[in-house]
Design a protein around this motif. Structure first.
Motif, short mmCIF file in Angstrom:
data_model
loop_
_atom_site.label_atom_id
_atom_site.label_comp_id
_atom_site.label_asym_id
_atom_site.label_seq_id
_atom_site.Cartn_x
_atom_site.Cartn_y
_atom_site.Cartn_z
N UNK A 26 0.83 -1.21 0.00
CA UNK A 26 0.00 0.00 0.00
C UNK A 26 0.87 1.27 0.00
N UNK A 27 2.12 1.13 -0.39
CA UNK A 27 3.02 2.29 -0.36
C UNK A 27 2.64 3.36 -1.37
N UNK A 28 1.97 2.96 -2.45
CA UNK A 28 1.67 3.91 -3.53
C UNK A 28 0.18 3.97 -3.86
N UNK A 29 -0.67 3.62 -2.91
CA UNK A 29 -2.09 3.68 -3.20
C UNK A 29 -2.93 3.10 -2.08
N UNK A 30 -4.24 3.00 -2.28
CA UNK A 30 -5.15 2.48 -1.26
C UNK A 30 -5.01 0.98 -1.09
N UNK A 31 -5.60 0.46 -0.03
CA UNK A 31 -5.55 -0.99 0.18
C UNK A 31 -6.55 -1.71 -0.70
N UNK A 32 -7.67 -1.04 -1.04
CA UNK A 32 -8.68 -1.63 -1.92
C UNK A 32 -9.05 -0.61 -2.98
N UNK A 33 -9.05 -1.06 -4.24
CA UNK A 33 -9.34 -0.16 -5.36
C UNK A 33 -10.29 -0.88 -6.32
N UNK A 34 -11.49 -0.31 -6.49
CA UNK A 34 -12.47 -0.86 -7.43
C UNK A 34 -12.77 0.22 -8.47
N UNK A 48 -23.22 -1.45 -10.99
CA UNK A 48 -23.23 -0.68 -12.23
C UNK A 48 -22.16 0.41 -12.19
N UNK A 49 -21.03 0.12 -12.82
CA UNK A 49 -19.94 1.09 -12.93
C UNK A 49 -19.52 1.61 -11.54
N UNK A 50 -19.27 0.68 -10.63
CA UNK A 50 -18.91 1.03 -9.25
C UNK A 50 -17.45 1.43 -9.15
N UNK A 51 -17.22 2.58 -8.50
CA UNK A 51 -15.86 3.04 -8.21
C UNK A 51 -15.74 3.28 -6.71
N UNK A 52 -14.75 2.62 -6.09
CA UNK A 52 -14.61 2.71 -4.64
C UNK A 52 -13.14 2.51 -4.26
N UNK A 53 -12.64 3.34 -3.33
CA UNK A 53 -11.30 3.14 -2.79
C UNK A 53 -11.36 3.16 -1.27
N UNK A 54 -10.60 2.27 -0.64
CA UNK A 54 -10.50 2.19 0.81
C UNK A 54 -9.02 2.33 1.18
N UNK A 55 -8.71 3.28 2.05
CA UNK A 55 -7.33 3.50 2.45
C UNK A 55 -6.89 2.51 3.53
#
Length: 277
Positions: A26-34, A48-55
Motif C-alpha cells: 500500500x506504499x503507492x495507493x489504497x488498500x482496496x481499489x475498485x 453498475x460502474x462502481x468506483x470505490x477506494x479504501x485506504x
C-alpha cells in the motif's frame, strides 16, 4: 465434542489461511481499489460502474437501501462473484479478479457475514484457537500444541472482544451479541489487513451495540474495516467516512452529516420508506 464433524460441516464458512504478515503493498495507493465494476444477473445490473477506494487502516461505512448492491460488492471483493467488467485491486500488486476465494483470504481479506457462524459445540477459547493463522489441515489441527505466544494472542483477542469471562463457555450458549463478537474475534486471529463486516448489530441490544462500536473503532488503524449496516444510529456512532450505494453505484460519499443532508440520498431513502409503507 466431535471436532472432525464440526470441521466437515459445509455450512461453516471460515477463512483460515491469512498469514500474520500480509504481502499487500500500500506504499503507492489504497488498500482496496475498485474501478468501473459492473456485474449483471439475468440482465439486472446488481453493480453498475462502481468506483470505490479504501485506504489502509480506514474505517468505512457502506449504507444504502435494499438492493443497492452492498452484498454483491463484498462478494466481488472476496472472489465469490466475478464481475462482467472493471478492476479490483488489493494494494498495488494483487488483482483480485484473477484469484480464487482461498487465495484472496490468504492475502488477508476477512469477511464476517450477518448471521454469526461459530463452532457452537466448542468453547470460546477453542473457536479462537481453531481460527489462528497456522496449519489448518485436520490432523495438525487436532495434534497441535499452543505455545506461549499463541496463548497470549488468544488472551489479547478475548480482551478486545470482551469475552474473557466466557473463555471456557460453549459458543452455543452465548448471547447473539457475544456470538457476533466471537466471530469478529476469530477473524482478528487471522490478522487480516482488510475486514468486511456485514450488519454487525442486527438483533443486538443497545448495550451490545455500544460494545460493538467500541470493538470496530478500536480495530481501525490496525486493520482496514468496511462495515455494511442499516442502523443509522450505529453508523453515526462509528462513521468517519460514509459511502452510499444506490442501484449498484456510489450515490454519495463523505461524513455522515454530509450524506444525510444530500438531496439525492434523502430522495432515495424517502422513496424506499414510501414503497415499504
Amino acid at each position: 465434542m466431535n471436532i472432525l464433524k464440526e470441521l466437515a460441516n459445509r455450512d461453516r464458512v471460515f477463512d483460515f489461511l491469512a498469514p500474520a504478515d500480509s504481502p499487500v503493498d500500500v506504499r503507492h495507493g489504497p488498500i482496496l481499489y475498485m474501478e468501473n465494476v459492473t456485474v449483471s444477473f439475468d440482465g439486472f445490473k446488481a453493480i453498475d460502474n462502481l468506483n470505490l477506494t479504501i485506504d489502509d487502516g480506514e474505517l468505512r461505512c457502506i449504507i444504502g437501501p435494499n438492493g443497492a448492491g452492498k452484498t454483491t460488492m463484498m462478494d466481488i471483493i472476496t472472489g465469490k462473484t466475478r464481475p462482467d467488467a472493471g478492476q479490483v485491486w488489493f494494494g498495488t500488486r494483487h488483482d483480485l479478479l484473477t484469484m480464487k476465494e482461498p487465495e484472496i483470504a490468504h492475502l488477508g481479506i476477512g469477511r464476517k457475514f450477518q448471521k454469526p457462524t461459530v463452532f457452537e459445540a466448542l468453547t470460546v477459547f477453542e473457536n479462537l484457537e481453531l481460527a489462528m493463522s497456522v496449519d489448518k489441515r485436520v490432523i495438525p489441527t487436532l495434534t497441535a500444541r499452543l505455545n506461549g505466544e499463541m496463548r497470549d494472542r488468544i488472551d489479547e483477542v478475548l480482551v478486545m472482544t470482551g469475552l474473557v469471562a466466557q473463555r471456557h463457555q460453549l459458543a452455543g450458549i452465548l448471547s447473539h451479541g457475544q456470538k457476533q463478537w466471537l466471530e469478529i474475534g476469530m477473524l482478528i486471529m487471522q490478522r487480516p489487513r482488510l475486514l468486511l463486516v456485514d450488519e454487525p448489530v442486527a438483533g443486538m441490544t443497545e448495550q451490545e451495540m455500544e460494545r460493538t462500536a467500541e470493538l470496530l473503532t478500536g480495530l481501525a488503524g490496525k486493520q482496514s474495516v468496511v462495515v455494511v449496516e442499516h442502523d443509522m444510529g450505529f453508523v453515526r456512532s462509528i462513521a468517519r467516512k460514509v459511502t452510499v450505494l444506490h442501484q449498484g453505484s456510489v450515490l454519495a460519499e463523505g461524513s455522515m452529516d454530509q450524506v444525510q443532508s444530500d438531496p439525492r440520498v434523502i430522495e432515495v431513502y424517502l422513496g424506499e420508506s414510501e414503497e415499504a409503507a
